[in-house]
Design a protein around this motif. Sequence first.
Motif, PDB file in Angstrom:
ATOM      1  N   ALA A   1       1.304  -1.150   0.231  1.00 18.82           N
ATOM      2  CA  ALA A   1       0.085   0.172   0.085  1.00 18.82           C
ATOM      3  C   ALA A   1       0.563   1.186  -0.066  1.00 18.82           C
ATOM      4  O   ALA A   1       0.337   2.083  -0.428  1.00 18.82           O
ATOM      5  CB  ALA A   1      -0.978   0.066   1.299  1.00 18.82           C
ATOM      6  N   GLY A   2       2.111   1.257   0.312  1.00 17.13           N
ATOM      7  CA  GLY A   2       2.964   2.197   0.706  1.00 17.13           C
ATOM      8  C   GLY A   2       3.941   2.542  -1.070  1.00 17.13           C
ATOM      9  O   GLY A   2       3.233   4.135  -1.159  1.00 17.13           O
ATOM     10  N   VAL A   3       3.986   2.084  -1.209  1.00 14.03           N
ATOM     11  CA  VAL A   3       4.123   1.851  -2.690  1.00 14.03           C
ATOM     12  C   VAL A   3       3.717   2.492  -3.504  1.00 14.03           C
ATOM     13  O   VAL A   3       3.360   3.472  -4.120  1.00 14.03           O
ATOM     14  CB  VAL A   3       5.083   0.715  -3.322  1.00 14.03           C
ATOM     15  N   ALA A   4       2.102   1.972  -3.403  1.00 13.21           N
ATOM     16  CA  ALA A   4       1.324   2.847  -4.410  1.00 13.21           C
ATOM     17  C   ALA A   4       0.671   4.225  -3.678  1.00 13.21           C
ATOM     18  O   ALA A   4       1.081   5.222  -5.301  1.00 13.21           O
ATOM     19  CB  ALA A   4      -0.433   1.887  -3.747  1.00 13.21           C
TER      20      ALA A   4
ATOM     21  N   CYS B   1      -4.525   6.900  -9.630  1.00 13.98           N
ATOM     22  CA  CYS B   1      -5.403   7.584  -8.705  1.00 13.98           C
ATOM     23  C   CYS B   1      -6.677   6.422  -8.494  1.00 13.98           C
ATOM     24  O   CYS B   1      -6.869   6.397  -7.684  1.00 13.98           O
ATOM     25  CB  CYS B   1      -5.737   8.435  -8.194  1.00 13.98           C
ATOM     26  N   PHE B   2      -7.163   5.698  -9.660  1.00 15.45           N
ATOM     27  CA  PHE B   2      -8.216   5.040  -9.943  1.00 15.45           C
ATOM     28  C   PHE B   2      -8.188   3.717  -9.056  1.00 15.45           C
ATOM     29  O   PHE B   2      -7.959   2.971  -8.261  1.00 15.45           O
ATOM     30  CB  PHE B   2      -8.586   5.074 -10.708  1.00 15.45           C
ATOM     31  N   GLY B   3      -6.373   3.265  -9.574  1.00 12.51           N
ATOM     32  CA  GLY B   3      -6.026   2.083  -8.973  1.00 12.51           C
ATOM     33  C   GLY B   3      -5.314   2.072  -7.353  1.00 12.51           C
ATOM     34  O   GLY B   3      -5.628   0.448  -6.789  1.00 12.51           O
ATOM     35  N   VAL B   4      -4.446   3.394  -7.574  1.00  8.08           N
ATOM     36  CA  VAL B   4      -4.626   3.494  -5.660  1.00  8.08           C
ATOM     37  C   VAL B   4      -5.569   3.292  -4.899  1.00  8.08           C
ATOM     38  O   VAL B   4      -5.306   3.345  -3.741  1.00  8.08           O
ATOM     39  CB  VAL B   4      -3.554   4.499  -5.836  1.00  8.08           C
ATOM     40  N   ASN B   5      -6.457   3.979  -5.467  1.00 12.50           N
ATOM     41  CA  ASN B   5      -7.848   3.871  -4.207  1.00 12.50           C
ATOM     42  C   ASN B   5      -8.104   2.575  -4.418  1.00 12.50           C
ATOM     43  O   ASN B   5      -8.870   2.230  -2.900  1.00 12.50           O
ATOM     44  CB  ASN B   5      -9.074   4.628  -5.379  1.00 12.50           C
ATOM     45  N   GLN B   6      -8.221   1.947  -4.894  1.00 12.49           N
ATOM     46  CA  GLN B   6      -8.866   0.139  -4.658  1.00 12.49           C
ATOM     47  C   GLN B   6      -7.921  -0.927  -4.030  1.00 12.49           C
ATOM     48  O   GLN B   6      -8.475  -1.049  -2.929  1.00 12.49           O
ATOM     49  CB  GLN B   6      -8.391  -0.860  -6.210  1.00 12.49           C
ATOM     50  N   ILE B   7      -6.755  -0.539  -4.280  1.00 17.22           N
ATOM     51  CA  ILE B   7      -4.777  -0.869  -3.074  1.00 17.22           C
ATOM     52  C   ILE B   7      -5.459  -0.421  -2.072  1.00 17.22           C
ATOM     53  O   ILE B   7      -4.609  -1.459  -0.581  1.00 17.22           O
ATOM     54  CB  ILE B   7      -3.846  -0.659  -3.384  1.00 17.22           C
ATOM     55  N   THR B   8      -5.520   1.103  -1.778  1.00 15.84           N
ATOM     56  CA  THR B   8      -5.382   1.174   0.221  1.00 15.84           C
ATOM     57  C   THR B   8      -6.895   1.075   0.627  1.00 15.84           C
ATOM     58  O   THR B   8      -6.633   0.996   1.873  1.00 15.84           O
ATOM     59  CB  THR B   8      -5.230   2.690  -0.034  1.00 15.84           C
TER      60      THR B   8
END
Length: 329
Positions: free
Chosen positions: A122-125, A233-240
Motif C-alpha cells: 500500500a505504501g508503494v502505491a 489514482c483510480f488504481g491506488v484507491n483500489q489498493i489502499t
Amino acid sequence: MILLLGPIIGGFLTISNNTWRTTFWFCFAFGALVVIVSFISLPETFRDSKRFDVEEKLPTAAISSATIITAETSSTSVDTATINKNEIQQQETEARKKKVINPLRPILLLCYPHISLTSLAAGVAFAGMFTVKTIVPTLSEQKHHFAWQVSLSYSGAGCGHLLGALINGQLSDRLLLSSRTKRGGRHKVEDRITINIWPCCLIFIPGRLLLFGWSINNNLTYWSAIIGFGIQCFGVNQITSAMGAYWSDAIHPSQAASANAAGVFSSMVLGCCLSLTAPPMIDRIGFGYYSVFLAGLSWLSAGLLLIVKLYGQRIRRHFGFEQNVERKD
C-alpha cells in the motif's frame, strides 16, 4: 470531491493579489468551518467502556440475586453486591495505573509479516501517487509553460479517486462474498485481497506511470499526462481501501486501529522518501526512466501481495491470531 475541486480552487487563489498566502488563509477558514459544523451537528461516538460496563453489570447481578434469595437474606446480598462493586472498582483502578501509553506500539505491529508486507504494498502505491503530485507543478511549468493552469493538471487525479471510491465500494464487497460462497460460506481474511487489485498493481498503476513519464519526456500533449494521472489514482484507491479492510481483519480486534495506523505510517514514510529523492533522480536519468523505476516498484508490490494472498493464513496462525483464522459463518 475535495480532491477534484481543491487543486482547482487553489490554482485560482494563487493568482490573487495576496499570491500564495491566500491559499493558507482559505485552508484556515475552511478548517475552522469544518470544526464548528462537526462540533455542532455530529454526535459523540466515544463510549467509555469502563464506566458503562460497570453500570450494566451491577444491576444484572442484583436482579439475578434477587430471584434466588429470600427476603430474609436480602440484606446479605446487598452487602455482597457492595463488596463486589468495590472489588471491581479497585481492579479497574489498578489496571488503569498499570496501563502505559506507548505511541510507538502501533509501529511494532510491522514486525508481523502479513502487516508489514501489505503495508509496503500500500505504501508503494501511495508513495508513487504522492511523488507525482509533488512534481506535477514543476513539470507542467517547464514542459507546457502552465501558470494557474497547473491546478487543472490535478483534475484527472480527482476524477480517478472519485471513480475508484465508487467502484471499489461495490466491487470489493461482491468479490468478497463471491469468494466466501465458493468456499462453502467459510470466511478467510485474505479474501480482502480481491481480484480487482491485481490489474491495479500490474497494469493500471505502472501503465499510467509509464504513460505519464514518457509523454512528458517526449513533449507530448498534456492530456496524456492528465489522463494517466487519473488512471493511477483510480488504481491506488483500489489498493489502499482493500488494505485498510485487511488490516482491520488480520489482527486482534482491539488492535485494528493500531494496524491501520502502522500501515498509514509506512505509506507516509515511503511517500516522504520518494518525493525527496525524485528531483535529483529526474535530473540524473530523466522522468521517463524514473517512471520505469516507479513502475518496477508497483510490480514488486504485486509480488508482496501475492505472498500474503497465498501464505497469509499460515502466517497469522503462526503468530497466534487464531480468532481471525478461517471460520464458518
